[in-house]
Scaffold this active site. Sequence first.
Site: not given
Length: 325
Positions: A281, A233, A284, A152, A257, A172, A262
């Site tokens: 959320h 997350r 996707a 992503i 999101d 990363d 949640e």
Amino acid sequence: MKKVLLSEEIHPDGRKMLEEKGIEIITAPDVKEETLISIVKDVEAIIVRSKAKITKEIIENAPKLKIISRTGAGVDNIDVNAATEKGILVCNLPAVNSVSVAEYTIAMILHLAKQLNLMDQAVRNGNWEIRNSSVSVEVEGKILGIVGMGNIGSLVAKKCHDGLGMKIVAYDPYVKEKFRGYNYKFVDTLEELFKKSDFITLHCPDMPETRGMITRELIYSMKPTAYLINVARGTVIDEQALIEALKEKRIAGAGLDVFQQEPPSRDNELLRLENVILSPHSAALTKEATVRMAVEAVQAVIDYFEGRQPKYIYNFKALKEKGYI
């Protein structure tokens, strides 16, 4: 007859595939642990979406269980270690929703940059003069900091760099070498990324190393004109610190999101702040990705039942080390 448990209903295209193979389908009436334990005894496969948690207790009460197939990339709602100890395959879909989430990320970037919520409300309230406020900004030439350059994050980088003319700064340490020759700048610390970026997007999984990694200090080190976007997350960020930074206007805003809890409780202060945009959320969950997730998660189960190795086995290495594969 093979039995499959659906933790939640899936797209009809996926259900049809199971029915055509003569597989018995059990759909859980809810995602409570005690409910799943009560119906899992005879199932050989579980297809799990995001709401249910497949715990060690559920796994231990499913003596026939051979495969758990996730309708997405994240497996943080599955006790992978418990499954591995029992020789159970945990399958996921690492790239199935990359396009959907990447597009959603970019939509949030543009929504925040152009202050669409503010403009919409102003017009509805008769404030036409807001057009002269110059509160929106251009994204071309701005620095986009990306935390996590997997499927992503790297797609967000490509679309924002090539399509929107943004400068990419990435963090990363695991995949840095893959991007040699790209016009991206990789940094060695989150501190450097947070201080430099105009927009920051998070694309990392929920795991011990990432929980709470976006600290108060990092949030408060951002430019006062910068925006933070989290479609990863809720656990990766200090949510209370973000709330305080937004209330104090220490940063320009945020797009979320995902949340630590949640759905968020009704007294969560994020729900009352105007400089944050929120969604359930759902990054996707496009029409196209919903079909792909159901179909490919079902295909992993069918492949296993018919003696083929599923395409993505998340715990493959651990299963192999234990002699199960």
